[in-house]
Design a protein around this motif. Structure first.
Motif: not given
Length: 651
Positions: A95-100, A122-123, A210-211
């Motif tokens: 999920l963090a990768t998708n946002e980045a 960083l996340a 799920g992601v």
């Protein structure tokens, strides 16, 4: 030579591509095969479907988890929790990768955009670090737990096995079960390890799926289409490698046996004198070619499987790229989502492959753990059951009345209606031909075997009424096949009374009794010499020397009832005479001595002689009485005596 011809079928391939290995080998027959108890479940997962394995796993895992909890308590939940969190961290990272990616690909790359994406990057990094730390914590915790499971399982098995009735421990079916159980004790840690790894694989796979489902409903089927072929190929090859390894191991054992025969010191004389080297080398080459063919077959299968799975996965990837492209063009997904999909598919493939392999390994090892549980339960059920009466004083008399005993799975009784009496200070001899029941009777007398009918009385108490641990405290046994402990000479004697603090004076007296002092005097390190030639610094003793050690061990035990079962089989005549003089001394000291022997010349001084035939006492009395009777004993005695007399030369 006919024996040198290659087997006409050796090295051929069967219709399914496997190398044909004959069920009956020209040299080994069917003897060297992986058929022992420890091998009976090897490759079990290869014969069942994946979902069948999954259905049966909980029952098998329950045993191992119970053992793991007993051995490590909180270590098990800590390891599982760490792996669960590590798997869940996979979803966080995706999920963090998708946002980045969404921030970085939203427009033209600039420094400002990179700065804005920095917290999300960083996340991603923090999630990856957390996942690694949690997975490592699970591995480290399992590393502490696994050896504890080993110890707990093995000790539990040994504690029960050592208390099993002697007649059961020698049973072939029980020995086979114990062999599988010994493997099961080691498999318990493996089941726990695989189960903990399975937790991370399942959680990671669910997280990735799920992601993808959250990002777009069509992305989950895309991941399945790409990952399943690779997982199928990995499982197929894992099963093929195992099946091939089993065949290869059988061949390797045969090759190692032939190699040892060719270069070993023991068979070297006969190999040369009988010119057997060519014969052995021929068969070595024959089996080596079979081994080479099996390895070549596996390599070909691996190449074909990899080609097929990679081909199907490649087509699936091509379809995935097409679907992703269509979704991108239609605006259904963003470019960042497409990048996340690629990462998720790679992650999902890894976790799915790990999951399927773990399930196969779990099932196979779980069967061995089930064997371990069955062996423990069986040993508990077959444990020595004695009475409550503590035998604190040496018996004055042992009486046998109408004694019957039959070994398991035998139809003919080994003892049938035997009556006899033994008193303190007496030497009682049991004689007869092989299979007459002499050794069996001696073991029943001291409670090692329990009769099916009749009874053995120790001063008015039957062996069934007496606590047998207290009974054994009054028994010493010297058998022809006594244990040659791989310990020092000192321990080999003092183990006769292992519960007592070693006594130097008693040790010297016992050594003198068995003439073991003469053996020890020749050893480089004396009493501290290791009597195990298989270990560095160990010394090998002859059969006669070992028998002297055994006699010393029995004397050191200082028991009221002494069983001598062929105690002089490996001694020379002079040493044999000396031993029987010492046996007489034991009786004069107040011990009851039971002498089992084929050498009738040594029983002349016995107070009473019982002649057995097919489990029955057919004659009894002193030597003089039996010779006057002119029956079976007199016949055997005369026959043996004649073998030691010089033939009369013809005039």
């Amino acid at each position: 030579m006919e024996g040198m011809r290659p087997n006409s079928r050796s090295g051929r391939h069967r219709a399914d591509g496997r190398v044909h290995i004959p069920e009956v080998d020209p040299l080994f027959g069917s003897g060297i095969r992986m058929t022992a108890g420890w091998a009976q479940h090897d490759g079990a997962g290869a014969d069942l479907g994946f979902w069948t394995l999954l259905w049966r796993l909980p029952r098998l895992m329950r045993i191992s988890f119970g053992l793991a909890w007993h051995a490590g308590h909180l270590l098990l939940p800590v390891a599982i929790a760490a792996k669960l969190l590590a798997g869940a961290a996979t979803g966080v990272v995706l999920l963090a990768t998708n946002e980045a990616l969404a921030l970085l690909l939203a427009g033209t790359p600039t420094v400002e955009r990179l700065v804005d994406a920095l917290p999300v990057l960083l996340a991603v990094a923090a999630g990856g670090v957390a996942r690694s730390l949690l997975s490592s914590l699970g591995d480290a915790t399992n590393g502490k737990l696994a050896p504890r499971i080993d110890r707990a399982a093995t000790v539990k098995l040994l504690e029960r096995a050592v208390r099993v009735e002697l007649v059961i421990i020698k049973n072939a079916e029980f020995r086979n079960l114990m062999s599988a159980a010994a493997r099961g004790a080691l498999s318990a840690r493996m089941v726990t390890t695989y189960a903990i790894a399975l937790v991370e694989a399942v959680t990671g796979l669910v997280a990735a799926a799920g992601v993808l489902t959250v990002l777009h409903p069509m992305l989950m089927p895309l991941m399945a289409a790409v990952t399943v072929p690779s997982a199928w190929g990995a499982v197929r090859m894992a099963r093929a490698r195992f099946t091939s390894m089993k065949r290869w191991t059988e061949l390797q054992r045969q090759l190692e046996t032939l190699s040892e025969l060719l270069i070993g010191a023991s068979p070297a004389e006969e190999v040369r004198a009988h010119r057997a080297d060519g014969f052995l080398l021929h068969h070595y080459q024959r089996l080596a070619r079979l081994s080479e063919a099996e390895q070549a077959r596996l390599a070909g299968l691996e190449a074909r499987t990899t080609l097929l799975s990679d081909g199907v996965a490649g087509l699936a990837k091509l379809g995935m790229y097409g679907v992703l492209g269509a979704l991108l063009v239609s605006g259904s997904v963003r470019l960042a989502v497409a990048g996340t999909v690629l990462i998720a598919i790679r992650t999902g493939t890894h976790h799915l492959t790990s999951l399927v392999s773990a399930v196969n390994d779990l099932y196979e090892q779980g069967l061995f753990v089930q064997d371990w549980k069955q062996a423990c339960d069986r040993a508990e059920a077959e444990a020595i059951r004695g009475g409550a009466f503590e035998l604190t004083a040496p018996p004055d008399q042992i009486s046998v009345r109408d004694l019957w005993f039959t070994y398991p799975n035998n139809e003919q009784p080994s003892l049938a209606g035997v009556d006899m009496t033994i008193r303190r200070g007496e030497i009682v001899a049991l004689v007869g031909e092989n299979g007459s029941g002499k050794t069996t009777l001696a073991k029943v007398l001291v409670g090692l075997y329990m009769p099916q009918a009749g009874a053995v009385w120790w001063d008015g108490r039957t062996t069934a009424e007496v606590d047998r641990a207290s009974l054994y405290d009054h028994v010493a046994l010297v058998a022809q096949d006594f244990v040659e402990w791989p310990f020092t000479a000192r321990v080999n004697v003092t183990i006769g009374r292992a519960t007592r603090r070693p006594d130097a004076d008693a040790l010297d007296a016992s050594a003198a009794f068995g003439r073991a002092d003469e053996v020890v005097a020749r050893l480089d390190a004396g009493w501290d010499t290791l009597l195990a030639p298989e270990f560095l610094g160990g010394t090998m003793l002859s059969g006669g020397q070992w028998q002297r050690i055994g006699l010393a061990r029995a004397h050191y035990r200082d028991a009221a009832v002494v069983i001598f079962d062929e105690p002089t089989a490996a001694l020379d005549p002079r040493a044999e005479v000396a031993v029987f003089e010492r046996v007489s001394d034991l009786a004069q000291e107040g011990r009851a001595v039971v002498l089992v022997t084929h050498r009738l010349a040594s029983v002349r001084r016995a107070d009473r002689i019982y002649v057995l035939e097919r489990g029955k006492v057919i004659e009894q009395g002193t030597h003089a009485t039996l010779m006057a009777l002119n029956g079976r004993y007199a016949e055997l005695y005369t026959l043996q005596a004649s073998q030691h007399q010089d033939p009369v030369s013809p005039a």
